[in-house]
Scaffold this motif. Structure first.
Motif: not given
Length: 192
Positions: A69-70, A148, A150-151
């Motif tokens: 998911q992340s 991160d 962003d998916g």
């Protein structure tokens, strides 16, 4: 014979002197403004912090975290000191502009394959807080960063833009990485 001297009427004299004073005043103001501008530029040039590399770098490891998911991208870059300093902040370089959640400098780190995502996240967050510095006694280290994505579970990262604190001035330097990652692999090179 005596030459006749012509006298200038006082009104013409006053007008000529007033006009001359006006031109002299305007010229003095222009020269003063020019000197001030030149002085400001010279002052800025003399005391400007010139960019220079603080470290030499070589990317060493990367991994995409297992959370579908992340996903997080974990990056390690070996660095060697040119000038002593500590890592202040980091951001991503490249079209993706991913957020760097945490970045820090550690003396050394085991390979990413021997660490879980949780252990790696804790290690990077602790390094972000500890503020290890490169000095004459510890001239090498490893920059760790957690980004991160962003998916996104595949993509590339051109590098990291890091800021080094060397006393008062902060120096910015780009560390080239050339990272390519997919859900199953992550490769690191210095060129893209």
């Amino acid at each position: 014979m005596v030459d006749q001297v012509g006298w200038v009427p006082e009104s013409h004299y006053r007008r000529a002197v007033g006009l001359l004073r006006g031109w002299v005043t305007a010229l003095a103001i222009l020269v003063l403004i020019g000197v001030l501008i030149l002085g400001a530029l010279l002052f800025r040039w003399m005391f400007e912090v010139k960019p220079f590399p603080v470290v030499v770098s070589s990317p060493s490891d990367c991994r995409l975290g297992g959370d579908a998911q992340s996903p997080k991208l974990y990056v390690a870059v070996d660095v060697g000191m040119i000038a002593s300093g500590s890592l202040a902040s980091a951001s991503s370089v490249g079209p993706s502009e991913w957020d760097v959640e945490a970045a820090g400098l550690v003396p050394s780190v085991a390979g990413f394959s021997s660490l879980t995502d949780e252990a790696l996240s804790r290690l990077i967050e602790r390094a972000d807080q500890d503020r290890f510095s490169l000095t004459e006694k510890a001239p090498t280290g490893v920059v760790l960063a957690m980004l991160d994505t962003d998916g996104e579970s595949s993509g590339h990262l051109d590098g990291l833009r890091v800021e080094w604190v060397l006393g008062e001035p902060v120096h910015e330097q780009d560390l080239p990485l050339g990272i390519e990652f997919t859900p199953t692999s992550c490769t690191v090179t210095t060129t893209r």
